[in-house]
Motif scaffolding. Sequence first.
Motif, mmCIF file in Angstrom:
data_model
loop_
_atom_site.group_PDB
_atom_site.id
_atom_site.type_symbol
_atom_site.label_atom_id
_atom_site.label_comp_id
_atom_site.label_asym_id
_atom_site.label_seq_id
_atom_site.Cartn_x
_atom_site.Cartn_y
_atom_site.Cartn_z
ATOM 1 N N ARG A 301 0.817 -1.214 0.000
ATOM 2 C CA ARG A 301 0.000 0.000 0.000
ATOM 3 C C ARG A 301 0.853 1.267 0.000
ATOM 4 N N GLY A 302 1.996 1.197 -0.622
ATOM 5 C CA GLY A 302 2.812 2.397 -0.837
ATOM 6 C C GLY A 302 4.120 2.423 -0.088
ATOM 7 N N GLY A 303 4.253 1.614 0.955
ATOM 8 C CA GLY A 303 5.529 1.552 1.661
ATOM 9 C C GLY A 303 5.597 2.438 2.885
ATOM 10 N N PHE A 304 6.819 2.698 3.325
ATOM 11 C CA PHE A 304 7.072 3.428 4.572
ATOM 12 C C PHE A 304 7.363 4.903 4.298
ATOM 13 N N ALA A 305 6.844 5.749 5.127
ATOM 14 C CA ALA A 305 7.102 7.197 4.987
ATOM 15 C C ALA A 305 8.578 7.484 5.241
ATOM 16 N N ASP A 306 9.145 8.393 4.463
ATOM 17 C CA ASP A 306 10.560 8.776 4.643
ATOM 18 C C ASP A 306 10.717 9.584 5.923
#
Length: 306
Positions: A301-306
């Motif tokens: 679902r898009g991955g981890f926030a930077d």
Amino acid sequence: MKKDLLGLKDLSADNINSILETAETMKLILSQPNKKTPHLQGKTVVNLFYENSTRTRLSFELAAKYMSANAANITASGSSVQKGETLIDTAETINAMGTDILVVRHSMSGAPHLIAPLVSASVINAGDGMDEHPTQALLDMLTIKEKKGGFKGLKVAIVGDINHSRVVRSNIYGLTKLGAEVSVGGPSTLIPPGMEKMGVMVFKSIPEAIVDADGVMGLRIQLERQKSGLFPSLREYYRFFGIDEKRLKFAKPDALVMHPGPVNRGVEFSSSVIDGDQSVINEQVTNGVAVRMAVMYILSRGGFAD
């Protein structure tokens, strides 16, 4: 956004907490008679393992199948690696088949980092050399959180083959980011120089390392990675560094007994400790499936926030 999970060194405390919270929800699925959810329906997960594994590979495979993904396993011995194909070519070939998540375990440190920028699939590090094993540390942390309620003020002692362990590095990154204090202990020949720079306390004796610990994690003696002469024998190792019921008393009475597995009985721990009331080793295995479900769910679902 980060499309991959390559290690806990690069994840924030918020990222880690997000995984643990998602894993708690995923664990509820494992207790149901019907363990099927549509979370990864239509997605393809490939496990590319260049090293032997029981727990990690099976839990990734089951996690994918429980979420309705198409799951496939590839081992180096049964692939074109035996014909001379490089890691990069193998990864790009798998990626070209429409793979969404590529789980990689490799004896070379940095292998997942090498291929992640070259493929569109999300890459999950399932253990690379002596670098990191992020999902193992996450399942360890989920187990601690369940039993202790949090991390701040806790002391976790990690003892054994520190030098050859990728588990210890991921645990140090994760536990210290969430506020726990970490100590490591073992023979001086199995502790790399400069460990203190990672923000941990280093001890050469087990009682000193585990005194007042809330959790005691043993690490497998990795004979396959060692040169001879690091300690006289497994029998001698257990005599001075193994943890039996008597030695465990240096930790807190309710200290968790943990191990990433497989355990060498009578080497890292006595059987009475492994099978004792304080042991959560089997619960760690259950939590491994939940954590890997959570990681794949987040990456899909898009991955981890930077």
